[in-house]
Write a protein that holds these residues in place. Structure first.
Motif, PDB file in Angstrom:
ATOM      1  N   ALA A   1       1.430 -13.889 -10.262  1.00 40.23           N
ATOM      2  CA  ALA A   1       0.847 -14.485  -9.056  1.00 40.23           C
ATOM      3  C   ALA A   1       1.121 -13.619  -7.835  1.00 40.23           C
ATOM      4  N   VAL A   2       0.188 -13.642  -6.892  1.00 40.92           N
ATOM      5  CA  VAL A   2       0.354 -13.006  -5.589  1.00 40.92           C
ATOM      6  C   VAL A   2       0.799 -14.081  -4.612  1.00 40.92           C
ATOM      7  N   ASP A   3       1.856 -13.813  -3.890  1.00 43.50           N
ATOM      8  CA  ASP A   3       2.442 -14.838  -3.018  1.00 43.50           C
ATOM      9  C   ASP A   3       1.489 -15.275  -1.907  1.00 43.50           C
ATOM     10  N   ASN A   4       0.875 -14.298  -1.229  1.00 41.20           N
ATOM     11  CA  ASN A   4      -0.011 -14.603  -0.111  1.00 41.20           C
ATOM     12  C   ASN A   4      -1.389 -14.006  -0.367  1.00 41.20           C
ATOM     13  N   ARG A   5      -2.402 -14.654   0.154  1.00 37.18           N
ATOM     14  CA  ARG A   5      -3.767 -14.140   0.024  1.00 37.18           C
ATOM     15  C   ARG A   5      -3.868 -12.806   0.754  1.00 37.18           C
ATOM     16  N   ILE A   6      -4.455 -11.811   0.096  1.00 34.53           N
ATOM     17  CA  ILE A   6      -4.586 -10.493   0.696  1.00 34.53           C
ATOM     18  C   ILE A   6      -5.979  -9.952   0.410  1.00 34.53           C
ATOM     19  N   GLU A   7      -6.624  -9.381   1.425  1.00 31.46           N
ATOM     20  CA  GLU A   7      -7.987  -8.886   1.303  1.00 31.46           C
ATOM     21  C   GLU A   7      -8.071  -7.449   1.823  1.00 31.46           C
ATOM     22  N   ARG A   8      -8.814  -6.616   1.115  1.00 31.45           N
ATOM     23  CA  ARG A   8      -9.075  -5.249   1.547  1.00 31.45           C
ATOM     24  C   ARG A   8     -10.499  -4.873   1.163  1.00 31.45           C
ATOM     25  N   ILE A   9     -11.184  -4.110   2.033  1.00 28.37           N
ATOM     26  CA  ILE A   9     -12.523  -3.612   1.731  1.00 28.37           C
ATOM     27  C   ILE A   9     -12.395  -2.161   1.272  1.00 28.37           C
ATOM     28  N   VAL A  10     -12.739  -1.887   0.022  1.00 30.34           N
ATOM     29  CA  VAL A  10     -12.603  -0.562  -0.576  1.00 30.34           C
ATOM     30  C   VAL A  10     -13.925   0.178  -0.434  1.00 30.34           C
ATOM     31  N   PRO A  11     -13.922   1.402   0.117  1.00 26.56           N
ATOM     32  CA  PRO A  11     -15.179   2.142   0.313  1.00 26.56           C
ATOM     33  C   PRO A  11     -15.925   2.419  -0.986  1.00 26.56           C
ATOM     34  N   ARG A  12     -17.237   2.591  -0.852  1.00 26.88           N
ATOM     35  CA  ARG A  12     -18.118   2.824  -1.994  1.00 26.88           C
ATOM     36  C   ARG A  12     -17.645   3.984  -2.851  1.00 26.88           C
ATOM     37  N   LYS A  13     -17.289   5.117  -2.246  1.00 29.62           N
ATOM     38  CA  LYS A  13     -16.909   6.286  -3.038  1.00 29.62           C
ATOM     39  C   LYS A  13     -15.649   6.006  -3.846  1.00 29.62           C
ATOM     40  N   ALA A  14     -14.696   5.310  -3.264  1.00 26.96           N
ATOM     41  CA  ALA A  14     -13.467   5.001  -3.989  1.00 26.96           C
ATOM     42  C   ALA A  14     -13.746   4.071  -5.166  1.00 26.96           C
ATOM     43  N   VAL A  15     -14.641   3.102  -4.966  1.00 28.81           N
ATOM     44  CA  VAL A  15     -15.008   2.194  -6.060  1.00 28.81           C
ATOM     45  C   VAL A  15     -15.644   2.978  -7.205  1.00 28.81           C
ATOM     46  N   ALA A  16     -16.548   3.905  -6.861  1.00 24.97           N
ATOM     47  CA  ALA A  16     -17.215   4.705  -7.886  1.00 24.97           C
ATOM     48  C   ALA A  16     -16.228   5.601  -8.626  1.00 24.97           C
ATOM     49  N   GLU A  17     -15.293   6.200  -7.894  1.00 16.31           N
ATOM     50  CA  GLU A  17     -14.288   7.062  -8.524  1.00 16.31           C
ATOM     51  C   GLU A  17     -13.373   6.264  -9.446  1.00 16.31           C
ATOM     52  N   LEU A  18     -12.978   5.094  -8.994  1.00 13.65           N
ATOM     53  CA  LEU A  18     -12.117   4.260  -9.824  1.00 13.65           C
ATOM     54  C   LEU A  18     -12.835   3.852 -11.107  1.00 13.65           C
ATOM     55  N   LYS A  19     -14.053   3.372 -10.967  1.00  5.90           N
ATOM     56  CA  LYS A  19     -14.805   2.930 -12.132  1.00  5.90           C
ATOM     57  C   LYS A  19     -15.030   4.085 -13.112  1.00  5.90           C
ATOM     58  N   ARG A  20     -15.313   5.275 -12.594  1.00  6.99           N
ATOM     59  CA  ARG A  20     -15.558   6.446 -13.438  1.00  6.99           C
ATOM     60  C   ARG A  20     -14.347   6.802 -14.285  1.00  6.99           C
ATOM     61  N   ASN A  21     -13.174   6.493 -13.819  1.00  2.00           N
ATOM     62  CA  ASN A  21     -11.954   6.890 -14.503  1.00  2.00           C
ATOM     63  C   ASN A  21     -11.299   5.768 -15.310  1.00  2.00           C
ATOM     64  N   LEU A  22     -11.889   4.598 -15.312  1.00  2.00           N
ATOM     65  CA  LEU A  22     -11.344   3.503 -16.104  1.00  2.00           C
ATOM     66  C   LEU A  22     -11.848   3.586 -17.541  1.00  2.00           C
ATOM     67  N   THR A  23     -10.992   3.213 -18.474  1.00  2.00           N
ATOM     68  CA  THR A  23     -11.357   3.227 -19.885  1.00  2.00           C
ATOM     69  C   THR A  23     -11.640   1.799 -20.358  1.00  2.00           C
ATOM     70  N   ASP A  24     -12.014   1.663 -21.619  1.00  2.00           N
ATOM     71  CA  ASP A  24     -12.303   0.346 -22.182  1.00  2.00           C
ATOM     72  C   ASP A  24     -11.114  -0.227 -22.955  1.00  2.00           C
ATOM     73  N   ASP A  25      -9.917   0.333 -22.749  1.00  2.00           N
ATOM     74  CA  ASP A  25      -8.744  -0.229 -23.422  1.00  2.00           C
ATOM     75  C   ASP A  25      -7.990  -1.134 -22.460  1.00  2.00           C
ATOM     76  N   ASP A  26      -6.884  -1.691 -22.939  1.00  2.00           N
ATOM     77  CA  ASP A  26      -6.139  -2.650 -22.117  1.00  2.00           C
ATOM     78  C   ASP A  26      -4.915  -2.043 -21.454  1.00  2.00           C
ATOM     79  N   GLN A  27      -4.888  -0.720 -21.334  1.00  2.00           N
ATOM     80  CA  GLN A  27      -3.789  -0.077 -20.604  1.00  2.00           C
ATOM     81  C   GLN A  27      -3.849  -0.514 -19.145  1.00  2.00           C
ATOM     82  N   ALA A  28      -2.715  -0.788 -18.570  1.00  2.00           N
ATOM     83  CA  ALA A  28      -2.675  -1.397 -17.237  1.00  2.00           C
ATOM     84  C   ALA A  28      -2.966  -0.395 -16.115  1.00  2.00           C
TER      85      ALA A  28
END
Length: 367
Positions: free
Chosen positions: A187-214
């Protein structure tokens, strides 16, 4: 000064981080990768465009005093050109890096590592661990709704909201909205919000795999930090107030259309053949017979498709952007979809059938 590294390990590391390098080269060093010793042994490779930064580990032998930068794309192309499983040797001399394997030799220009922007994240206020496959699915389910170009800069990113045992992603371009969420193990103790830029979202998604590694997601005051094993992605966040998305999601919709997802996808694909390239509009006619989709263009060409569906509301006509409907149908994974409607002038709510998971709001358009 001599260095050596394995082709496969270096290729993997460089391919992971190349996306953060600046392509326009407003500063020449921003097109380079910084190469220096890693605290855990081997090499630490870093790229940045001042808004986004990648850091990755690569196995290899490197002198403790080495700290240089070289074009990341040229180095990647050179390393990829080497035979598989090659052990590549490099040497640094004055302002050049010489790279060789077999009978091939390359001399690449370098810039001092001390001139490379040093960007470290600090002030982590909350962190959560999420399996890569679940985070990838969360991004895929929402990121297509981010604005492409909009003066409202805060729409050109993805809102991440961590609260309790839930991580939520929200994206909107003002005409449509996508909302999805996943459950957190801690659980997260307090509500927290951040807006992640488009390029960062694309870079993150590009580097994620389909396994359950954290993946460890760190929320800092003005940054987001994503740790994928020995690689770290850092991104500045977009400052601004994201729209009150919860007010946008319609409730108590009196009419419901339930249709097989693939059937509707194929119908939309067929009518798109004559859809206007500029407006991409499609009209849905709903009634006791089910659903019809139709469109036309400036040349007075028309297309019409009868779609077998279950509809429990009054007769209604409503127009949509064809691409918006197709984007939603492409990410929903269930066999059927449920579309809630109020009237021909109000937004619709699209969900999986049975309802659950992501929710999608699409505004109508006049045709």
């Amino acid at each position: 000064m001599e260095l050596s590294f394995n082709r496969e390990a270096m290729t993997e590391a460089l391919q992971r981080i190349v996306g953060a390098a600046e392509k326009r080269l407003t500063m020449p060093i921003l097109g380079n990768v910084r190469v220096r010793p890693d605290d855990t042994g081997g090499m630490r490779l870093e790229t940045t465009d001042l808004e986004l930064a990648w850091s990755a580990h690569a196995a290899g032998n490197i002198p403790a005093e080495c700290d240089t930068t070289v074009s990341v794309r040229k180095l990647l192309d050179v390393v990829k050109a080497a035979p598989g499983e090659s052990e590549i040797r490099a040497s640094l001399d004055a302002e050049r890096m010489s790279v060789g394997f077999g009978g091939s030799r390359f001399s690449l220009a370098t810039l001092p590592g001390a001139d490379f922007p040093d960007w470290e994240a600090g002030g982590i206020v909350a962190a959560v661990d999420v399996p890569q496959n679940r985070l990838r699915r969360l991004l895929e389910a929402t990121m297509f709704s981010m604005a492409q170009q909009d003066v409202r800069y805060y729409l050109q990113g993805l809102l991440l909201v961590a609260t309790g045992h839930t991580l939520r992603a929200v994206a909107t371009d003002g005409h449509r909205l996508a909302l999805a969420e996943i459950e957190l193990d801690q659980a997260v103790d307090n509500r927290i919000e951040r807006i992640v830029p488009r390029k960062a979202v694309a870079e993150l998604k590009r580097n994620l795999t389909d396994d359950d590694q954290a993946v460890r997601i760190g929320f800092a005051e003005d940054q987001m930090v994503f740790e994928l094993g020995s690689a770290i992605l850092r991104s500045k966040v977009i400052e601004g107030r994201f729209p009150d998305y919860e007010r946008v999601i319609p409730a108590d919709l009196p009419a419901t259309l339930v249709v097989e997802r693939e059937v509707l996808k194929r119908a939309l694909a067929r009518v798109s053949i004559v859809a206007s390239d500029k407006y991409r509009g499609v009209r849905m006619v709903l009634g006791p017979a089910g659903c019809q989709v139709m469109t036309h263009n400036a040349d007075r060409e028309e297309a019409q498709e009868a779609v077998e569906a279950s509809y429990d509301g009054p007769e209604m006509e409503i127009g949509f952007n064809l691409g918006y409907l197709q984007d939603v149908l492409n990410v929903i994974e269930t066999d059927s979809v449920r579309i809630g409607l109020r009237d021909g002038n109000s937004s619709i709510l699209i969900q999986a059938e049975p309802p659950g998971g992501a929710r999608y709001v699409v505004m109508p358009m006049r045709l």
